[in-house]
Write a protein that holds these residues in place. Structure first.
Motif, short mmCIF file in Angstrom:
data_model
loop_
_atom_site.label_atom_id
_atom_site.label_comp_id
_atom_site.label_asym_id
_atom_site.label_seq_id
_atom_site.Cartn_x
_atom_site.Cartn_y
_atom_site.Cartn_z
N GLY A 70 47.21 48.77 50.45
CA GLY A 70 47.63 47.47 50.97
C GLY A 70 48.85 47.56 51.87
O GLY A 70 49.37 46.54 52.30
N LEU B 51 47.71 41.63 47.46
CA LEU B 51 46.29 41.30 47.62
C LEU B 51 45.40 42.31 46.90
O LEU B 51 44.26 42.00 46.58
N LEU B 52 45.92 43.50 46.67
CA LEU B 52 45.10 44.54 46.06
C LEU B 52 45.50 44.85 44.63
O LEU B 52 44.86 45.68 43.98
N LEU B 53 46.55 44.23 44.16
CA LEU B 53 46.98 44.52 42.79
C LEU B 53 45.97 43.98 41.80
O LEU B 53 45.32 42.96 42.03
N LEU B 54 45.83 44.64 40.70
CA LEU B 54 45.01 44.10 39.64
C LEU B 54 45.67 42.82 39.14
O LEU B 54 46.89 42.66 39.19
N ASP B 55 44.86 41.91 38.68
CA ASP B 55 45.35 40.61 38.26
C ASP B 55 46.39 40.77 37.15
O ASP B 55 46.10 41.34 36.10
N HIS C 261 45.34 38.25 34.00
CA HIS C 261 44.10 38.39 33.26
C HIS C 261 43.72 39.84 33.05
O HIS C 261 44.04 40.70 33.84
N ASP C 262 43.01 40.04 31.98
CA ASP C 262 42.37 41.32 31.73
C ASP C 262 40.87 41.03 31.61
O ASP C 262 40.44 39.89 31.76
N VAL C 263 40.10 42.05 31.31
CA VAL C 263 38.68 41.86 31.08
C VAL C 263 38.42 42.16 29.62
O VAL C 263 38.87 43.18 29.09
N PRO D 286 36.58 37.83 32.15
CA PRO D 286 38.05 37.74 32.21
C PRO D 286 38.62 37.11 30.95
O PRO D 286 38.01 36.23 30.35
#
Lengths: 150, 352
Positions: free
Chosen positions: A34, A129-133, A136-138, A144
């Motif tokens: 990014g 813009l590219l960072l993991l949320d 939230h996790d999965v 999510p």
């Protein structure tokens, strides 16, 4: 003691890295990190030469033909520039079978400008813009789930 | 583990079940001249999406090039299949890596759990939302952006992160990452009577160069609401839990929304906050630096080859920085003067 520029050639780490040069200025984007970059003047020339298959030695020679500066100073700047490009994930050493060595055109007829440095302007403001949320996790099923700490 | 194609087929069967439970009417629109059909099931999704696309032209008869099935689990009673991926498969921005390839693009919207998937070869897509009330402001303002971005990219119509304002005679492309003042410029110009094809995302036909509208919405923050109160009444804002507000320009300012605009210049706004609003020429590379990174980083895999198109656009059009001074009312004056210089004026009958 200054080191001699090497014959190593480099290639752009595509498709992770995309770039364009407009009117002598380069715009480079690392789609993985990014981070994006701009280069002007001697730095843009250096970038174009690297993209064109120039070795470190070719590059030092091309810069020396266009800019007034000592060979050791330019050689060190080229080595540092290539190290920065590598560290930022923009280039990697070419495999023997990759590409062809650059053919360098004659230097421009106008008077040489004074050599200053080779550098990129680095922009990190879009990395988010590219960072993991971060919120939230999965979950174990794959949907999510809001992280418990938030 | 099912293949992407098997998952896609099974998911569309779920939509058929949802539509059988709770049928709803379809919407047909033209996006950049392409017929797109939105099929709905349940009562929650169409009221959210219909106003966002209300400004787009309607196609005649004939088959849609792209068909998108949309449903929510809450009002249809039909959930999506259990996911076929694990947490390690979820990449940046919710893209499901093992379900993204040359044919399929699959994305999980992390805030709401909405899953969208497009078969780029088959002209079909779906989006399943657990509960439409949980959709965040960016999904309500720019629904289906992943699906649409993927679909239009091979048609040489990349989705760009930019706004456009002007009129049928000519328009400027407003470029820059979030926070540079694109929305302030767009909203000030709309309130002054200029037209817009979009506040945040557009389809670019670089050959024109022309931009095509997708979304008839604007995203407002609190300062925008204060400056442009007509775009987001207090009652509506109070009902919004998000930190940003979605204003439906296609509803509130229907004559301001236009399906396509020819481009005559590129403007990169920059908030200065004092002094007059003014233009300053910038290099094509500076314009590209404002336009390309946020566009490409959001397109992901759909961004192949787009940088060259954006660079060609920046070479072709005059590029300026638009320094936003103390008075927002000066923005449309400066933009109209620029349009007068390059396009002979943009204001048309019908604009507000």
């Amino acid at each position: 003691m200054p080191t001699m520029p090497t014959a190593t050639r480099y290639v752009v780490r595509s498709p992770a890295v995309v770039h364009e040069t407009i009117d002598g200025d380069a715009v480079i984007i690392n789609l993985e990190s990014g981070t994006y970059f701009s280069a002007e003047g001697a730095s843009a020339i250096a970038w174009q030469r690297i993209v064109g298959g120039a070795s470190e030695a070719d590059l030092a020679s091309a810069i020396g033909e266009r800019y007034e500066g000592g060979a050791a100073e330019i050689g060190a700047a080229v080595a540092q520039f290539i190290a920065q490009l590598s560290q930022d994930g923009l280039i990697r050493p070419a495999e023997p079978a990759e590409g062809t060595p650059a053919t360098l055109p004659s230097p421009p007829p106008e008077a040489k400008a004074t050599f200053k440095e080779l550098s990129l302007r680095t922009f990190t403001d879009l990395q988010e813009l590219l960072l993991l949320d971060p919120i939230h996790d999965v979950d174990e099923v794959g949907w999510p789930a809001r992280l418990p700490s938030r | 583990m099912p293949s992407p194609n098997e998952f896609f087929v099974a998911a569309r069967a779920r939509f058929a079940a949802a539509a059988a439970n709770a049928p709803d009417a379809a919407i047909d629109v033209l996006m950049a001249g392409h017929h797109v059909r939105l099929n709905f099931a349940g009562t929650a999704m169409r009221p959210l999406l219909e106003p966002v696309f209300r400004h787009l032209p309607h196609p005649g008869t004939g088959a849609a090039a792209l068909t998108i099935d949309l449903w929510d689990a809450r009002t249809t009673g039909v959930d999506l299949l259990p996911p076929s991926w694990g947490s390690a498969d979820i990449g940046a921005r919710g893209f499901v890596r093992s379900f993204c390839d040359e044919r399929f693009t699959t994305r999980l919207e992390m805030e709401s759990g909405a899953l969208s998937m497009i078969d780029g070869h088959g002209g079909a897509a779906f989006q399943c939302t657990p509960d439409a009330a949980r959709l965040p402001h960016w999904e309500r303002a720019h629904p289906l952006s992943t699906v649409l971005g993927r679909w239009f990219r091979p048609l040489d119509l990349p989705m760009v992160h930019a706004a456009a304002i002007g009129g049928p005679g000519g328009a400027v492309l407003l470029v820059g990452r979030g926070g540079t003042g694109k929305s302030t410029c767009t909203l000030a110009c709309v309130e002054a009577g200029l037209q817009t094809a979009g506040d945040d995302y557009l389809l670019l036909d670089a050959a024109g160069p022309t931009v095509h509208s997708l979304f008839g919405s604007a995203t407002l923050h609190a300062e925008h609401r204060r400056r442009f109160p007509g775009l987001m009444p207090d009652a509506e804002a109070r009902a919004t839990a998000d930190e940003k507000f979605v204003s439906l320009l296609s509803v509130r300012r229907p004559t301001a929304m236009i399906a396509a605009l020819p481009l005559v210049a590129i403007l990169a706004p920059r908030v200065v906050g004092h002094g007059p609003c003014r233009l300053r020429p910038i290099s094509p590379a500076a314009a590209l630096l404002a336009l390309a990174p946020s566009t490409l980083l959001q397109l992901g895999r759909a961004g192949d080859g787009v940088l060259a198109q954006l660079a060609a656009l920046c070479r072709r059009l005059p590029c300026h920085a638009l320094e936003l001074g103390a008075d927002v009312a000066e923005i449309p004056v400066v933009v109209e003067a620029l349009l007068g210089r390059y396009a002979g004026g943009a204001r048309q009958a019908g604009a507000r």
